[in-house]
Design a protein around this motif. Sequence first.
Motif, PDB file in Angstrom:
ATOM      1  N   MET A   1      -2.855   5.006  14.301  1.00 49.72           N
ATOM      2  CA  MET A   1      -1.717   4.637  13.447  1.00 49.72           C
ATOM      3  C   MET A   1      -2.245   4.204  12.084  1.00 49.72           C
ATOM      4  O   MET A   1      -3.453   4.069  11.898  1.00 49.72           O
ATOM      5  N   TYR A   2      -1.324   3.978  11.149  1.00 47.82           N
ATOM      6  CA  TYR A   2      -1.732   3.517   9.825  1.00 47.82           C
ATOM      7  C   TYR A   2      -1.598   2.005   9.752  1.00 47.82           C
ATOM      8  O   TYR A   2      -0.643   1.432  10.276  1.00 47.82           O
ATOM      9  N   VAL A   3      -2.598   1.372   9.135  1.00 47.62           N
ATOM     10  CA  VAL A   3      -2.644  -0.086   9.083  1.00 47.62           C
ATOM     11  C   VAL A   3      -3.096  -0.522   7.685  1.00 47.62           C
ATOM     12  O   VAL A   3      -3.515   0.314   6.875  1.00 47.62           O
ATOM     13  N   ARG A   4      -3.017  -1.827   7.443  1.00 49.07           N
ATOM     14  CA  ARG A   4      -3.546  -2.352   6.175  1.00 49.07           C
ATOM     15  C   ARG A   4      -4.405  -3.585   6.451  1.00 49.07           C
ATOM     16  O   ARG A   4      -3.889  -4.637   6.796  1.00 49.07           O
ATOM     17  N   PHE A   5      -5.709  -3.381   6.360  1.00 55.38           N
ATOM     18  CA  PHE A   5      -6.672  -4.476   6.560  1.00 55.38           C
ATOM     19  C   PHE A   5      -7.328  -4.824   5.223  1.00 55.38           C
ATOM     20  O   PHE A   5      -7.308  -4.017   4.294  1.00 55.38           O
TER      21      PHE A   5
END
Length: 244
Positions: free
Chosen positions: A232-236
């Motif tokens: 999935m797409y994430v923002r870290f």
Amino acid sequence: MTGMTNTIITIVYSLAFSIGFLFSTPAASGREPEDFAQARERMVKEQLEARGISDPAVLAAMRRVPRHLFVPPSQGSLAYGDFPLPIGEGQTISQPYVVAFMTEALALKSDHRVLEIGTGSGYQAAVLGELVKDVYTVEIIKKLGEQARKTLIRLGYGNVHVKIGDGYAGWPKAAPFDAVIVTCAPEAVPPALVDQLREGGKMIIPVGARGGVQRLEWGVKKNGRLKTENTMYVRFVPMVRKGE
Ligand code: SAH
């Protein structure tokens, strides 16, 4: 006489009301451990089970770890919300769902040894510590690493080992690992982390250019190479280089 009875009834009623109120609004106003336990239970049901997290061991670990003790005291009442939170030094603790998803993806067993890059608050490390034999976690910001180490010791996570250092190098002395989890985002999978993963071991890692969204890649090491797929797409936060 009637007046006094009325007063007593009023006091008893308002006491009962206050106690009821305390227990019915755990996350918002609670300081009591009981309230936080209820908030955690709700987090597991509404944020994790409802979205497909099903591994009983992962759900049990998420029910046990007191997330509110890993965030700054001012954020305690928000600890069980469905969002990431600031932990100081410009860093964040991931949303509970992302922690559970990444943990489940590693298919951990109780005799496993796991490497985490990006200790942050130590919360993800504690969740791992509930599930496996030993957790080795590396943090580049000294202040955060030391704070996390203190929290983990205070809560009895003697099987979680914290090192202040650069995660691009992994933790060679403790390798090989059964699983690797990276909670900051590099632009490509760091080779040392693949080297330190055992054959057949699993890795979960956000990968992508700085400032954008990242692909949360899941991989297995086969014949010395990591075969990955996107989940999935994430923002870290970015995985930084030493001296940055
Ligand atoms: N897993 C943490 C959240 C991590 S936030 C938790 O449960 O709270 C990401 C962390 O990665 C930050 O603390 C950041 O300082 C750290 N980090 C960034 N680059 C790093 C590097 N090269 N090596 C180790 N840690 C790094």
